[in-house]
Design a protein around this motif. Structure first.
Motif, PDB file in Angstrom:
ATOM      1  N   ALA A 181       0.771  -1.206   0.122  1.00  0.00           N
ATOM      2  CA  ALA A 181      -0.056   0.004   0.186  1.00  0.00           C
ATOM      3  C   ALA A 181       0.916   1.167  -0.009  1.00  0.00           C
ATOM      4  CB  ALA A 181      -0.763   0.101   1.176  1.00  0.00           C
ATOM      5  N   ALA A 182       1.961   1.267   0.673  1.00  0.00           N
ATOM      6  CA  ALA A 182       2.860   2.451   0.819  1.00  0.00           C
ATOM      7  C   ALA A 182       3.389   2.570  -0.524  1.00  0.00           C
ATOM      8  CB  ALA A 182       3.712   2.178   1.843  1.00  0.00           C
ATOM      9  N   PRO A 197       2.293   5.056  -7.819  1.00  0.00           N
ATOM     10  CA  PRO A 197       1.534   4.143  -8.002  1.00  0.00           C
ATOM     11  C   PRO A 197       1.597   3.695  -9.669  1.00  0.00           C
ATOM     12  CG  PRO A 197       0.526   6.112  -8.044  1.00  0.00           C
ATOM     13  CD  PRO A 197       1.867   6.367  -7.544  1.00  0.00           C
ATOM     14  N   THR A 207      -5.997  13.764  -4.232  1.00  0.00           N
ATOM     15  CA  THR A 207      -5.985  12.269  -4.939  1.00  0.00           C
ATOM     16  C   THR A 207      -4.584  12.078  -5.142  1.00  0.00           C
ATOM     17  OG1 THR A 207      -6.981  13.205  -6.917  1.00  0.00           O
ATOM     18  CG2 THR A 207      -8.326  12.274  -5.257  1.00  0.00           C
ATOM     19  N   SER A 208      -3.798  13.042  -5.419  1.00  0.00           N
ATOM     20  CA  SER A 208      -2.211  12.886  -5.783  1.00  0.00           C
ATOM     21  C   SER A 208      -1.416  12.535  -4.437  1.00  0.00           C
ATOM     22  CB  SER A 208      -1.671  13.758  -6.730  1.00  0.00           C
ATOM     23  OG  SER A 208      -1.722  15.260  -6.329  1.00  0.00           O
ATOM     24  N   SER A 209      -1.991  13.176  -3.388  1.00  0.00           N
ATOM     25  CA  SER A 209      -1.125  13.108  -2.331  1.00  0.00           C
ATOM     26  C   SER A 209      -0.822  11.800  -1.594  1.00  0.00           C
ATOM     27  CB  SER A 209      -1.913  14.069  -1.063  1.00  0.00           C
ATOM     28  OG  SER A 209      -1.558  13.664   0.234  1.00  0.00           O
ATOM     29  N   PRO A 210       0.474  11.462  -1.366  1.00  0.00           N
ATOM     30  CA  PRO A 210       0.765   9.915  -0.902  1.00  0.00           C
ATOM     31  C   PRO A 210      -0.051   9.548   0.626  1.00  0.00           C
ATOM     32  CG  PRO A 210       2.731  11.186  -1.171  1.00  0.00           C
ATOM     33  CD  PRO A 210       1.525  12.194  -1.601  1.00  0.00           C
ATOM     34  N   VAL A 211      -0.034  10.678   1.194  1.00  0.00           N
ATOM     35  CA  VAL A 211      -0.878  10.173   2.436  1.00  0.00           C
ATOM     36  C   VAL A 211      -2.325  10.832   2.598  1.00  0.00           C
ATOM     37  CG1 VAL A 211      -0.702  10.600   5.188  1.00  0.00           C
ATOM     38  CG2 VAL A 211       1.415  10.311   3.691  1.00  0.00           C
ATOM     39  N   ARG A 212      -3.174   9.913   2.493  1.00  0.00           N
ATOM     40  CA  ARG A 212      -4.748  10.451   2.580  1.00  0.00           C
ATOM     41  C   ARG A 212      -5.134  10.268   3.722  1.00  0.00           C
ATOM     42  NH1 ARG A 212      -8.085   8.994  -2.573  1.00  0.00           N
ATOM     43  NH2 ARG A 212      -6.016   8.799  -3.561  1.00  0.00           N
ATOM     44  N   ALA A 229       0.915   4.110  -2.945  1.00  0.00           N
ATOM     45  CA  ALA A 229       0.811   5.630  -2.687  1.00  0.00           C
ATOM     46  C   ALA A 229       1.987   6.481  -3.234  1.00  0.00           C
ATOM     47  CB  ALA A 229       0.733   5.650  -1.047  1.00  0.00           C
TER      48      ALA A 229
END
Ligand code: HEM
Length: 437
Positions: A27-28, A34, A183-188, A31
């Protein structure tokens, strides 16, 4: 990637995947990068890949077709009871609905996207390009995404709402930018957490609400020709929030994706001088040979604005011999499948010729920039016509000289945004004009 599809393993075994298809590490990785993560996952693990314990990527076009067309009853796009609003979604829109509710809303909008309306769209696109080109000084360097966004906003709004947006344009652009940032931020984090990104999104959505209200209230009856006309005519049967949600998603989905496609096309032409020359020749003949349409399709293959879509298994489903339990989230990636050498020779090359004379991919579902099946893109013909017509109109009037193309990169947000596309513009002289007195 391998050429032949391996024979299906016994049913029931878990699909292979990076780190055994488990764990937070995947998942990381997803993120952070992708596109790279999905590409490697397909290359290293085949056509059915476990990305995490609940997420599976389907790579093979057979499975794309099955997921989107044949088995769509076992797979859902929106889970029952799921509320997508959460600050970003518009839950009452057709796009975020399921079942009979979705079908009714889709039927209601469909007539506004019929092919009879495309001639009007083309002529409007032509005028919009002429205005835009008129505002460019000879030799000036332009931010291509910014210019294409303005064009797409203008053309899209007239087609959907019947008029260009005035003050509402900024609110719409801001809301789209806020969604893309999120939506492009790795941490949501959940949208209720007051991060700067979440706060700016909430502000933008509030401002958009007010703008949409003005647009809806100021609508002049058009006999239901436009999507907004169809929605407003149903009032009071369709409550205001439903019209607002529908209009917001139509304007937003039509705007960013098309602007991205146009920008990617300019970028691709800058890296392929022969194709660019062929397009210029075709544009002088008003695009009659279909070369501009081929360029549009090829840009959507290499840089699909919708780069991944997903479905959720409502009951256990089988793909590639694996039995996936209910609740599995199934990902289909246009970025991965449309760059697969099994279906597209020289997959990384921009080669519009592969689309000429009705030719296409060797497998029907190897190419799905607009999805497929009942939930395929409502605006697909509109978007294709728009990209094609803008390409013809632009290239008949100007030549683009890329500036720093090596710095261009994709930003995979809700749409695949092009970052760093710049070009110097030079006006094309109509054939023979140089010699006329
Ligand atoms: C290049 C431009 C575009 C691309 C690449 C694109 C792509 C897509 C894709 C892939 C889907 C299916 C998503 C899924 O199956 O999960 C979709 C759905 C949709 N698109 Fe587009 N789209 C574009 C332009 C437009 C335009 C111009 C409009 C309308 C003005 C539009 C309206 C919609 C709607 C309403 C849906 C939802 C359909 C449904 O749920 O039944 N799109 N689009």
């Amino acid at each position: 990637m391998t050429q032949a599809r391996p024979s299906p393993p016994p049913r029931g075994r878990r699909p292979p995947g990076p780190s055994g298809g488990r764990g937070a590490a995947n998942a990381a990785d997803f993120a952070v990068d992708p596109l790279g993560f999905l590409t490697r996952a397909a290359r290293d693990h085949g056509d059915v890949v476990a990305l995490t314990s609940g997420n599976v990527l389907l790579v093979h076009p057979d499975d794309v077709g099955r997921a989107l067309v044949d088995r769509d009853r076992n797979l859902v796009k929106v889970r029952p009871g799921e509320r997508r609003r959460g600050g970003t979604g518009f839950p009452l829109a057709m796009m975020n609905s399921e079942g009979e509710d979705w079908a009714r809303k889709r039927r209601r909008l469909q007539p506004a996207f019929r092919s009879e309306r495309l001639a009007g769209l083309r002529s409007h696109a032509h005028d919009a390009v002429a205005r835009t080109v008129g505002s460019w000084a000879e030799g000036r360097t332009i931010d291509v995404h910014k210019e294409m966004s303005r064009l797409a906003m203008r053309i899209g709004a007239v087609h959907i709402a019947g008029r260009p947006l005035g003050g509402e344009a900024d609110a719409l652009a801001d809301a789209v930018a806020a969604v893309m940032r999120l939506t492009s931020s790795p941490v949501r984090l959940p949208t209720w957490v007051p991060t700067p990104v979440n706060l700016s999104l909430r502000r933008a959505v509030r401002a958009l609400d007010a703008s949409l209200r003005r647009l809806i209230d100021g609508h002049r009856p058009d006999g239901g020709a436009t999507a907004l006309g169809r929605l407003v005519e149903e009032r009071p049967r369709a409550p205001f929030p439903e019209i607002r949600d529908e209009l917001a998603t139509l304007l937003m989905s039509g705007y960013e994706t098309t602007a991205d496609a146009l920008t990617w096309l300019v970028h691709c032409l800058g890296t392929a001088p022969e194709a660019d020359g062929a397009l210029a020749a075709s544009a002088r003949a008003a695009g009659a040979d279909g070369y501009a349409a081929a360029c549009a399709k090829e840009a959507l293959r290499l840089y699909p604005p919708a780069w991944v879509i997903s479905r959720e298994a409502a009951r256990p489903v089988e793909f590639g011999g694996y039995l996936l339990p209910a609740g599995t989230v199934i990902g289909l990636s246009q970025w991965v499948t449309q760059r697969d050498g099994r279906w597209f020779p020289e997959p990384d090359r921009f080669r519009p010729e592969r689309w000429l004379d009705g030719a296409g991919p060797v497998h029907r579902y190897a190419y799905f920039p607009f999805g497929a099946g009942a939930r395929g893109c409502l605006g697909a013909s509109m978007a294709l016509s728009e990209v094609e017509e803008v390409a013809i109109a632009l290239r008949s009037q100007v030549r683009f000289e890329p500036v720093g193309p090596e710095d261009v990169r994709p930003r995979p947000a809700l749409a695949l945004q092009p970052v760093g596309v710049r070009a110097r513009v030079f006006k094309e002289h109509p054939r023979g004009a140089r010699w006329s007195r």
